[in-house]
Design a protein around this motif. Structure first.
Motif, PDB file in Angstrom:
ATOM      1  N   HIS A   1      -1.174  12.316  -0.096  1.00  0.00           N
ATOM      2  CA  HIS A   1      -2.464  11.749   0.285  1.00  0.00           C
ATOM      3  C   HIS A   1      -2.172  10.661   1.308  1.00  0.00           C
ATOM      4  CE1 HIS A   1      -4.157  13.672  -3.264  1.00  0.00           C
ATOM      5  NE2 HIS A   1      -3.207  13.107  -3.985  1.00  0.00           N
ATOM      6  N   ALA A   2      -2.769  10.754   2.479  1.00  0.00           N
ATOM      7  CA  ALA A   2      -2.653   9.700   3.492  1.00  0.00           C
ATOM      8  C   ALA A   2      -4.054   9.156   3.713  1.00  0.00           C
ATOM      9  CB  ALA A   2      -2.071  10.251   4.789  1.00  0.00           C
ATOM     10  N   ILE A   3      -4.207   7.854   3.474  1.00  0.00           N
ATOM     11  CA  ILE A   3      -5.515   7.225   3.562  1.00  0.00           C
ATOM     12  C   ILE A   3      -5.414   6.046   4.515  1.00  0.00           C
ATOM     13  CG2 ILE A   3      -7.323   6.039   2.266  1.00  0.00           C
ATOM     14  CD1 ILE A   3      -5.985   7.630  -0.202  1.00  0.00           C
ATOM     15  N   TYR A   4      -6.398   5.942   5.394  1.00  0.00           N
ATOM     16  CA  TYR A   4      -6.431   4.862   6.367  1.00  0.00           C
ATOM     17  C   TYR A   4      -7.716   4.080   6.157  1.00  0.00           C
ATOM     18  CZ  TYR A   4      -2.771   7.697   8.352  1.00  0.00           C
ATOM     19  OH  TYR A   4      -1.617   8.410   8.513  1.00  0.00           O
ATOM     20  N   ALA A   5      -7.611   2.747   6.229  1.00  0.00           N
ATOM     21  CA  ALA A   5      -8.770   1.892   5.988  1.00  0.00           C
ATOM     22  C   ALA A   5      -8.721   0.680   6.908  1.00  0.00           C
ATOM     23  CB  ALA A   5      -8.782   1.442   4.530  1.00  0.00           C
ATOM     24  N   GLU A   6      -9.869   0.042   7.030  1.00  0.00           N
ATOM     25  CA  GLU A   6      -9.935  -1.196   7.809  1.00  0.00           C
ATOM     26  C   GLU A   6      -9.289  -2.317   7.004  1.00  0.00           C
ATOM     27  OE1 GLU A   6     -14.061  -1.826   8.605  1.00  0.00           O
ATOM     28  OE2 GLU A   6     -14.201  -0.088   9.919  1.00  0.00           O
ATOM     29  N   THR A   7      -8.655  -3.257   7.699  1.00  0.00           N
ATOM     30  CA  THR A   7      -7.993  -4.362   7.013  1.00  0.00           C
ATOM     31  C   THR A   7      -8.722  -5.668   7.245  1.00  0.00           C
ATOM     32  OG1 THR A   7      -6.570  -4.812   8.897  1.00  0.00           O
ATOM     33  CG2 THR A   7      -5.706  -3.331   7.223  1.00  0.00           C
ATOM     34  N   SER A   8      -8.440  -6.580   6.337  1.00  0.00           N
ATOM     35  CA  SER A   8      -8.931  -7.946   6.457  1.00  0.00           C
ATOM     36  C   SER A   8      -7.701  -8.835   6.367  1.00  0.00           C
ATOM     37  CB  SER A   8      -9.902  -8.248   5.323  1.00  0.00           C
ATOM     38  OG  SER A   8     -10.327  -9.580   5.383  1.00  0.00           O
ATOM     39  N   PRO A   9      -7.486  -9.748   7.327  1.00  0.00           N
ATOM     40  CA  PRO A   9      -6.236 -10.508   7.373  1.00  0.00           C
ATOM     41  C   PRO A   9      -5.981 -11.402   6.157  1.00  0.00           C
ATOM     42  CG  PRO A   9      -7.772 -11.255   9.083  1.00  0.00           C
ATOM     43  CD  PRO A   9      -8.388 -10.080   8.401  1.00  0.00           C
ATOM     44  N   GLU A  10      -7.021 -11.794   5.444  1.00  0.00           N
ATOM     45  CA  GLU A  10      -6.811 -12.719   4.329  1.00  0.00           C
ATOM     46  C   GLU A  10      -6.461 -12.037   3.003  1.00  0.00           C
ATOM     47  OE1 GLU A  10     -11.153 -11.808   4.841  1.00  0.00           O
ATOM     48  OE2 GLU A  10      -9.739 -12.777   6.168  1.00  0.00           O
ATOM     49  N   ILE A  11      -6.407 -10.712   2.971  1.00  0.00           N
ATOM     50  CA  ILE A  11      -6.116  -9.997   1.728  1.00  0.00           C
ATOM     51  C   ILE A  11      -4.696  -9.444   1.756  1.00  0.00           C
ATOM     52  CG2 ILE A  11      -6.780  -8.040   0.277  1.00  0.00           C
ATOM     53  CD1 ILE A  11      -9.635  -8.366   1.340  1.00  0.00           C
ATOM     54  N   ASP A  12      -3.968  -9.648   0.656  1.00  0.00           N
ATOM     55  CA  ASP A  12      -2.630  -9.065   0.491  1.00  0.00           C
ATOM     56  C   ASP A  12      -2.803  -7.714  -0.204  1.00  0.00           C
ATOM     57  OD1 ASP A  12      -0.001  -8.435   0.117  1.00  0.00           O
ATOM     58  OD2 ASP A  12       0.384  -9.990  -1.375  1.00  0.00           O
ATOM     59  N   TYR A  13      -2.927  -6.666   0.591  1.00  0.00           N
ATOM     60  CA  TYR A  13      -3.222  -5.349   0.056  1.00  0.00           C
ATOM     61  C   TYR A  13      -2.079  -4.805  -0.793  1.00  0.00           C
ATOM     62  CZ  TYR A  13      -7.208  -5.284   3.188  1.00  0.00           C
ATOM     63  OH  TYR A  13      -8.380  -5.580   3.815  1.00  0.00           O
ATOM     64  N   HIS A  14      -0.873  -5.124  -0.418  1.00  0.00           N
ATOM     65  CA  HIS A  14       0.276  -4.584  -1.148  1.00  0.00           C
ATOM     66  C   HIS A  14       0.201  -4.982  -2.610  1.00  0.00           C
ATOM     67  CE1 HIS A  14       4.431  -3.718  -2.241  1.00  0.00           C
ATOM     68  NE2 HIS A  14       4.380  -2.842  -1.252  1.00  0.00           N
ATOM     69  N   SER A  15       0.054  -6.283  -2.883  1.00  0.00           N
ATOM     70  CA  SER A  15       0.022  -6.727  -4.277  1.00  0.00           C
ATOM     71  C   SER A  15      -1.278  -6.307  -4.961  1.00  0.00           C
ATOM     72  CB  SER A  15       0.212  -8.242  -4.362  1.00  0.00           C
ATOM     73  OG  SER A  15      -0.795  -8.906  -3.633  1.00  0.00           O
ATOM     74  N   LEU A  16      -2.373  -6.208  -4.214  1.00  0.00           N
ATOM     75  CA  LEU A  16      -3.655  -5.822  -4.790  1.00  0.00           C
ATOM     76  C   LEU A  16      -3.645  -4.371  -5.275  1.00  0.00           C
ATOM     77  CD1 LEU A  16      -6.779  -6.401  -5.193  1.00  0.00           C
ATOM     78  CD2 LEU A  16      -7.057  -5.451  -2.903  1.00  0.00           C
ATOM     79  N   LEU A  17      -3.039  -3.491  -4.490  1.00  0.00           N
ATOM     80  CA  LEU A  17      -3.169  -2.057  -4.754  1.00  0.00           C
ATOM     81  C   LEU A  17      -1.968  -1.381  -5.408  1.00  0.00           C
ATOM     82  CD1 LEU A  17      -4.832  -1.020  -1.402  1.00  0.00           C
ATOM     83  CD2 LEU A  17      -5.946  -1.318  -3.610  1.00  0.00           C
ATOM     84  N   MET A  18      -0.770  -1.898  -5.180  1.00  0.00           N
ATOM     85  CA  MET A  18       0.438  -1.179  -5.596  1.00  0.00           C
ATOM     86  C   MET A  18       0.417  -0.800  -7.075  1.00  0.00           C
ATOM     87  SD  MET A  18       3.085   0.309  -4.550  1.00  0.00           S
ATOM     88  CE  MET A  18       3.617  -0.294  -2.998  1.00  0.00           C
ATOM     89  N   ASN A  19       0.199  -1.752  -7.969  1.00  0.00           N
ATOM     90  CA  ASN A  19       0.239  -1.458  -9.395  1.00  0.00           C
ATOM     91  C   ASN A  19      -0.912  -0.529  -9.818  1.00  0.00           C
ATOM     92  OD1 ASN A  19       2.548  -2.944  -9.780  1.00  0.00           O
ATOM     93  ND2 ASN A  19       1.420  -4.824 -10.218  1.00  0.00           N
ATOM     94  N   LYS A  20      -2.086  -0.715  -9.214  1.00  0.00           N
ATOM     95  CA  LYS A  20      -3.227   0.114  -9.573  1.00  0.00           C
ATOM     96  C   LYS A  20      -3.011   1.552  -9.134  1.00  0.00           C
ATOM     97  CE  LYS A  20      -6.406  -3.713  -9.625  1.00  0.00           C
ATOM     98  NZ  LYS A  20      -7.582  -4.347  -9.096  1.00  0.00           N
ATOM     99  N   LEU A  21      -2.447   1.743  -7.958  1.00  0.00           N
ATOM    100  CA  LEU A  21      -2.176   3.110  -7.490  1.00  0.00           C
ATOM    101  C   LEU A  21      -1.057   3.758  -8.304  1.00  0.00           C
ATOM    102  CD1 LEU A  21      -2.492   2.633  -3.637  1.00  0.00           C
ATOM    103  CD2 LEU A  21      -3.943   4.060  -5.075  1.00  0.00           C
ATOM    104  N   LYS A  22      -0.043   2.989  -8.647  1.00  0.00           N
ATOM    105  CA  LYS A  22       1.038   3.548  -9.477  1.00  0.00           C
ATOM    106  C   LYS A  22       0.542   3.915 -10.849  1.00  0.00           C
ATOM    107  CE  LYS A  22       5.160   1.988  -7.246  1.00  0.00           C
ATOM    108  NZ  LYS A  22       6.480   1.426  -7.382  1.00  0.00           N
TER     109      LYS A  22
END
Length: 166
Positions: A142-163
């Motif tokens: 699955h390859a998903i592309y989204a708009e980013t916001s500079p003030e959000i740390d997406y890696h820490s926000l999403l990594m555990n939830k996706l795993k």
């Protein structure tokens, strides 16, 4: 004698103009129709070629990612150079300038549903711009592309939830 040269030159010039007009008409016939554009066909062709080059670049990146899934190496390389472990399930998150790239790889036997990934991202308030799912060998990507916001740390926000989904 002078008149004869002038006449020959005029004939040659007329043939050249007719040939150019013919080539220009052929070019116009293969360009995508754009009724609103007042630009000349050469300029339209240049824009069209540039768009096609960008599409080729994007398709090559997708092909390279899919090809790397089939290779028997220990890592998958993304276009950003980040190594992803070969074991599945795998999650990789890359933040580019204004785009977030999320790649989730699972096995065919333990297939992750694409809609589950999309639902999770939407619950987190992420604006998805594009997404693809492909099956290559025994892997589902699955390859998903989204708009980013500079003030959000997406890696820490999403990594555990996706795993957790995998």
């Amino acid at each position: 004698m002078v008149d004869r040269r002038m006449i020959e030159r005029k004939i040659v010039e007329k043939k050249r103009r007719i040939e150019l007009e013919s080539l220009l008409l052929r070019l116009q016939s293969i360009l995508p129709p754009d009724k609103s554009s007042q630009e000349d066909p050469l300029h339209q062709a240049a824009i069209c070629i540039k768009k096609l080059e960008e599409r080729i670049k994007m398709l090559r990146q997708i092909r390279d990612i899919e090809k790397s899934l089939l290779e028997k190496t220990t890592e998958i390389k993304t276009d950003t150079g980040v190594g992803i472990p070969r074991e599945v399930p795998t999650v990789a998150i890359c933040c580019k300038e204004k785009e977030l790239e999320i790649i989730v790889v699972s096995s065919v036997e333990r297939r992750l549903r694409f809609c589950e990934v999309i639902d999770l991202l939407e619950r987190e308030g992420i604006c998805i711009t594009k997404g693809t799912q492909s099956v290559v060998g025994d892997r589902v990507q699955h390859a998903i592309y989204a708009e980013t916001s500079p003030e959000i740390d997406y890696h820490s926000l999403l990594m555990n939830k996706l795993k957790a989904l995998t």
